[in-house]
Design an enzyme around this catalytic site. Structure first.
Site, PDB file in Angstrom:
ATOM      1  CB  SER A  93     -40.780  17.632   2.514  1.00 43.54           C
ATOM      2  OG  SER A  93     -40.181  16.659   3.358  1.00 43.54           O
ATOM      3  CG  HIS A  97     -28.588  13.240   4.755  1.00 45.30           C
ATOM      4  ND1 HIS A  97     -28.870  12.606   5.953  1.00 45.30           N
ATOM      5  CD2 HIS A  97     -29.629  12.984   3.929  1.00 45.30           C
ATOM      6  CE1 HIS A  97     -30.031  11.983   5.842  1.00 45.30           C
ATOM      7  NE2 HIS A  97     -30.520  12.204   4.631  1.00 45.30           N
ATOM      8  CG  HIS A 107     -37.494  16.084   8.545  1.00 45.80           C
ATOM      9  ND1 HIS A 107     -38.535  16.181   9.447  1.00 45.80           N
ATOM     10  CD2 HIS A 107     -38.068  15.900   7.328  1.00 45.80           C
ATOM     11  CE1 HIS A 107     -39.679  16.033   8.802  1.00 45.80           C
ATOM     12  NE2 HIS A 107     -39.424  15.859   7.528  1.00 45.80           N
ATOM     13  CG  ASN A 109     -42.955  18.107   6.964  1.00 45.83           C
ATOM     14  OD1 ASN A 109     -44.141  18.388   7.057  1.00 45.83           O
ATOM     15  ND2 ASN A 109     -42.389  17.173   7.713  1.00 45.83           N
ATOM     16  CB  VAL A 110     -44.529  23.890   6.378  1.00 48.64           C
ATOM     17  CG1 VAL A 110     -43.903  24.244   7.717  1.00 48.64           C
ATOM     18  CG2 VAL A 110     -43.696  24.461   5.239  1.00 48.64           C
ATOM     19  NE  ARG A 111     -47.920  16.963   6.810  1.00 49.17           N
ATOM     20  CZ  ARG A 111     -47.060  16.943   7.826  1.00 49.17           C
ATOM     21  NH1 ARG A 111     -45.884  17.539   7.717  1.00 49.17           N
ATOM     22  NH2 ARG A 111     -47.369  16.343   8.967  1.00 49.17           N
ATOM     23  CG  HIS A 146     -35.717  21.606  21.878  1.00 49.58           C
ATOM     24  ND1 HIS A 146     -36.961  21.053  21.733  1.00 49.58           N
ATOM     25  CD2 HIS A 146     -34.833  20.620  21.589  1.00 49.58           C
ATOM     26  CE1 HIS A 146     -36.844  19.780  21.382  1.00 49.58           C
ATOM     27  NE2 HIS A 146     -35.560  19.498  21.292  1.00 49.58           N
ATOM     28  N   GLY A 259     -49.390   7.992  -5.790  1.00 45.66           N
ATOM     29  CA  GLY A 259     -48.790   8.059  -7.110  1.00 45.66           C
ATOM     30  C   GLY A 259     -47.824   9.204  -7.273  1.00 45.66           C
ATOM     31  N   GLY A 260     -47.223   9.619  -6.188  1.00 48.70           N
ATOM     32  CA  GLY A 260     -46.249  10.701  -6.263  1.00 48.70           C
ATOM     33  C   GLY A 260     -44.977  10.268  -6.970  1.00 48.70           C
TER      34      GLY A 260
END
Length: 303
Positions: A93, A97, A107, A109-111, A146, A259-260
């Site tokens: 992630s 800025h 921004h 992220n891949v998960r 895009h 709990g990260g």
């Protein structure tokens, strides 16, 4: 059927490294510091942060791979069958800025999530995407963003881009402000409809498309002169970014509830921000143009 998470982990670590290399080269002066951490309940991660770069005021690219047996409420609310199963979640992630208000925040992220990976019926899905948050809009930048997003998912089905674009528009929407966070891009979650290998390939394609989508925009805008008024507007609009991440973002909620590591979860927040009570842009100004033209649902590929 069993699922081996190692290829996904290997890809994510390589992606983090490649993105850091590309952004450091574009910045031309800043470096990414490496911060490796361990989660007591299982797993850990690597946070790589640039602060006070030449172009990027703050840039964070985080890899995490966490494991456990007890999922937080944000994960089991709609899937009670996950309760009590061993699970692992991994991803990259990032939030960038820039210092110059004419360079948009981005921004991505891949998960991947896997529950009961060695069981007879493992539960898994992929998610991810990328979105762009300009402060001063440029139509050619939006079209490029895009177009790259479209091309990343087109090989997996012609219906995917409009679906994932709409998903992005709906997700990155500040309900309490009744406005979008930016001009969107792609977003998908709980995705397994193509089977494991092809869904993994889709995630890789989205991850690989981020730098081709963002870096040319940075290169075009990073030397644009800007005024103190424009800088203050950038700081004001960054407040919207903070509001979304702390109020609505599912990833932030999952990380905190599981709990990260808080420092890594909140690395997405900008270094400077401001809130002004009751502020509205001057009619006809470039600040008003952001609201009137760019923060509206739009088909950028055919605009």
């Amino acid at each position: 059927m069993t699922i081996d998470p190692q290829p996904v982990r290997d890809y994510l670590l390589d992606l983090q490294s490649r993105i850091c290399t590309a952004l450091a080269a574009e910045d031309g002066g800043g470096e990414f510091n490496r911060d490796e951490w361990i989660r007591p309940e299982g797993g850990g991660g690597i946070s790589r942060i640039m602060t006070e770069g030449t172009v990027f005021e703050k840039a964070g690219i985080a890899f995490s791979h966490v494991k456990g047996t007890k999922l937080p409420p944000s994960a089991t609310a709609h899937r009670p069958n996950l309760a009590g199963k061993p699970w692992e979640a991994m991803g990259v992630s990032l939030v960038i800025h820039p210092r110059n208000p004419h360079v948009p925040t981005s921004h991505a992220n891949v998960r991947c999530f896997i529950a009961d990976p060695t069981g007879e019926n493992p539960i898994w899905w992929f998610g991810g995407g990328f979105d762009l948050t300009p402060y001063y809009g440029y139509p050619e930048d939006c079209v490029h963003w895009h177009r790259t997003a479209h091309d990343a998912v087109a090989p997996f089905g012609q219906d995917l881009y409009p679906r994932l674009k709409q998903w992005c528009d709906d997700y990155f929407f500040l309900k309490h402000r009744n406005e979008p966070r930016g001009i969107g891009g792609l977003f998908f979650d709980d995705f397994n409809e193509l089977g494991f290998e092809q869904s993994f390939a889709l995630m890789r394609s989205v991850g690989d498309a981020y730098i081709p989508a963002y870096r040319p925009i940075v290169a075009r805008r990073k030397a644009t002169p800007f005024t103190e008024r424009e800088r203050q507007f950038q700081l004001y609009r960054r407040g919207r970014y903070v509001e979304f991440n702390l109020v609505w973002d599912r990833g932030t909620l999952f990380g905190l509830q599981s709990g990260g590591r808080t420092e890594s979860i909140l690395m997405s927040l900008p270094p400077l921000v401001r809130w002004d009570y009751g502020w509205t842009p001057e009619p006809g100004s470039r600040e008003a143009e952001l609201y009137d033209v760019f923060l509206k649902p739009r088909d950028w590929l055919n605009s």
